[in-house]
Motif scaffolding. Structure first.
Motif, mmCIF file in Angstrom:
data_model
loop_
_atom_site.group_PDB
_atom_site.id
_atom_site.type_symbol
_atom_site.label_atom_id
_atom_site.label_comp_id
_atom_site.label_asym_id
_atom_site.label_seq_id
_atom_site.Cartn_x
_atom_site.Cartn_y
_atom_site.Cartn_z
ATOM 1 N N LYS A 1 12.364 -3.344 -11.463
ATOM 2 C CA LYS A 1 11.049 -2.744 -11.251
ATOM 3 C C LYS A 1 10.923 -2.357 -9.777
ATOM 4 O O LYS A 1 10.956 -3.221 -8.898
ATOM 5 N N VAL A 2 10.757 -1.036 -9.536
ATOM 6 C CA VAL A 2 10.636 -0.504 -8.178
ATOM 7 C C VAL A 2 9.209 -0.014 -7.993
ATOM 8 O O VAL A 2 8.734 0.846 -8.767
ATOM 9 N N THR A 3 8.515 -0.548 -7.005
ATOM 10 C CA THR A 3 7.147 -0.136 -6.691
ATOM 11 C C THR A 3 7.186 0.821 -5.501
ATOM 12 O O THR A 3 7.638 0.440 -4.410
ATOM 13 N N LEU A 4 6.708 2.066 -5.706
ATOM 14 C CA LEU A 4 6.737 3.102 -4.673
ATOM 15 C C LEU A 4 5.397 3.173 -3.949
ATOM 16 O O LEU A 4 4.363 2.713 -4.465
ATOM 17 N N ASN A 5 5.425 3.783 -2.796
ATOM 18 C CA ASN A 5 4.188 4.049 -2.059
ATOM 19 C C ASN A 5 3.410 5.166 -2.750
ATOM 20 O O ASN A 5 3.977 6.004 -3.473
ATOM 21 N N ASP A 6 2.102 5.201 -2.521
ATOM 22 C CA ASP A 6 1.259 6.190 -3.198
ATOM 23 C C ASP A 6 1.624 7.622 -2.818
ATOM 24 O O ASP A 6 1.517 8.536 -3.650
ATOM 25 N N GLU A 7 2.019 7.829 -1.596
ATOM 26 C CA GLU A 7 2.319 9.190 -1.142
ATOM 27 C C GLU A 7 3.745 9.616 -1.443
ATOM 28 O O GLU A 7 4.110 10.777 -1.178
#
Length: 486
Positions: A251-257
């Motif tokens: 599970k990779v959580t990315l930044n909003d931008e």
């Protein structure tokens, strides 16, 4: 004359005294006769006293011929009896009886033993039931229980050690790749400052976690190794009927931008159908059935779920297709979403009044080869898939939708929000009505608890004025709506 009559009885008495004395002396003169009288006369009573139940002949045994030698020998035997030191003064009664009967001939008591009824054992000895006998058959339940317990303990140790070896083999083969792409590998979260431990965190006997962070465009990556429950004997027996395989979930959580607005998924047909029913974002933004990936050169066993065609064309480039095609049997699912909120909320748990929080997330689920018979070498074959994960992070960061695709994605999100508000409108009205009723109830209780009658009356009047003003406002709104309608 009278005196002569009185003397006559006295003379007769004197004449009779010597004869009586002589008769008694003759009768008891001989000591032999006295000894024989004593022994023989009382022998009959001793026989009767020994066994009263047996009848013996009434006549005593015949006396032996009178001789001078026998009494003398008896007297001498009786005179020479001595009591030795350490013996009792008297013998037992059985010994005396034996000495007494030894004087007589054994032929005299022939048939004595026949008259004595034999002793019969009247005790009944019941047979011991088989379940109470001391044999191995009586403990077969205990043996089975102990055997099952030992088998469970041995399976627990063997299964736990095997999962540990597989996890360590995976980490050893992927450690260099992870350390080259992330600044922190293996943070356990126990310390306030982020520190790299360089090892896996064991959640239980079949689940191992690894947290990585410190990379451009992503907050962090959580790797979870979900092995089979090899330490559970029942699970091992169940897998014999229905084999399954180990899995690696990333599970990779990315930044909003760093991610545009789109939802995309690819994987096996069975997994796509299941995720479309379970996941909130896929069920809302990917309403169509899973499509075949043969257009992009994918095997027939794989299917694609996409919010729009532009997203599919952007994600499925030649390198991505190469990764997926070469490792199709190991890929369970790949899920990219900017609206990821987890599984759908079940109806039993109640409909939420607010939209769930969403995060831009990349999810990967890989199957370990072997179908349960996994070896440490099989863990090395997952290294190319980890390279695909790193490539997907960079690919998603660079992917941008055009103007039309962006507007379509915004309309889809607005539509989902509007549908959610419609579904929850009735519940929100009920919640607002409940709050108003509670407020009125609290105000009435405050008025009733007021002890001063004048103050209580003023509070009631104020409450009535407020209600009247609310009614007037509602009437004004209704009039305005009618005027606009005209």
């Amino acid at each position: 004359m009278r005196s002569c009559l009185l003397l006559l009885p006295a003379l007769l008495l004197l004449l009779t005294l010597p004869d009586t004395r002589g008769r008694y002396n003759d009768e008891f003169d001989d000591s032999e006769d006295l000894a024989e009288f004593d022994d023989n006369d009382f022998a009959e009573f001793e026989d009767v006293g020994e066994d009263p139940t047996v009848e013996v002949e009434s006549e005593p045994p015949p006396r032996p011929a009178s001789s001078s030698s026998t009494p003398v020998e008896d007297d001498e035997d009786e005179a020479t009896v001595e009591i030795e030191d350490g013996q009792d003064e008297f013998e037992d009664a059985d010994g005396q009886d034996q000495d007494m009967y030894s004087k007589y001939d054994k032929d005299m008591f022939e048939g004595y033993e026949k008259t004595n009824p034999p002793f019969k054992d009247t005790l009944i000895y019941p047979e011991v039931p088989p379940h109470l006998q001391n044999s191995w058959e009586s403990y077969y339940m205990e043996i089975l229980m102990v055997t099952g317990l030992l088998a469970y303990i041995m399976n627990y140790i063997i299964g736990k050690n095997k999962n540990s070896r597989l996890a360590q083999a995976w980490f050893n083969s992927h450690r260099e790749l992870l350390e080259s792409n992330f600044a922190l590998v293996g943070d356990d979260g126990t310390s306030k400052e982020a520190t790299s431990t360089g090892k896996l965190n064991q959640e239980n006997e079949h689940i191992y976690n690894l947290w990585c962070s410190g990379r451009v465009c992503c907050e962090g990556m959580l790797i979870q190794l979900k092995f089979l429950k090899r330490q559970d004997l029942l699970n091992v027996l169940a897998r014999m009927m229905r084999p399954t395989c180990d899995q690696v979930q990333i599970k990779v959580t990315l930044n909003d931008e760093d991610m545009d607005t789109f939802v995309f998924a690819v994987g096996s047909r069975k997994a796509m159908g299941r995720l479309q029913k379970e996941m909130q974002d896929l069920s809302e933004f990917c309403g169509d059935k899973p499509k075949s990936g043969s257009k992009y050169g994918l095997p027939d066993s794989l299917a694609i779920l996409s919010e729009m065609g532009e997203v599919t064309d952007g994600v499925m480039d030649s390198k991505m297709v190469h990764y997926i095609t070469n490792h199709a049997e190991k890929i369970e699912s790949i899920h990219f979403s900017d609206q990821f909120s987890g599984p759908k909320v079940m109806q039993e748990e109640g409909q939420p009044l607010k939209l769930p929080e969403t995060k831009k997330t990349l999810l990967f689920t890989f199957n370990v080869p072997g179908m349960g018979n996994t070896s440490p070498k099989d863990m090395d074959s997952l290294v190319p898939l980890m390279n695909m994960v790193i490539y997907s992070i960079d690919k998603v960061k660079k992917l941008r939708l055009n103007r039309e695709g962006k507007m379509k994605a915004d309309r889809n999100r607005a539509r989902v929000e509007e549908n959610f508000l419609k579904q929850t409108h009735a519940q929100r009205q009920e919640a607002a009505q409940t709050r108003r009723e509670e407020k009125k109830r609290a105000e009435k209780e405050r008025i009733m608890n007021e002890e001063d009658p004048d103050r209580q009356r003023r509070l009631e009047e104020a409450a009535q004025r407020r209600e009247q003003k609310k009614m007037e406002k509602k009437q004004m709104k209704m009039k305005q709506i009618k005027v606009k309608a005209m």
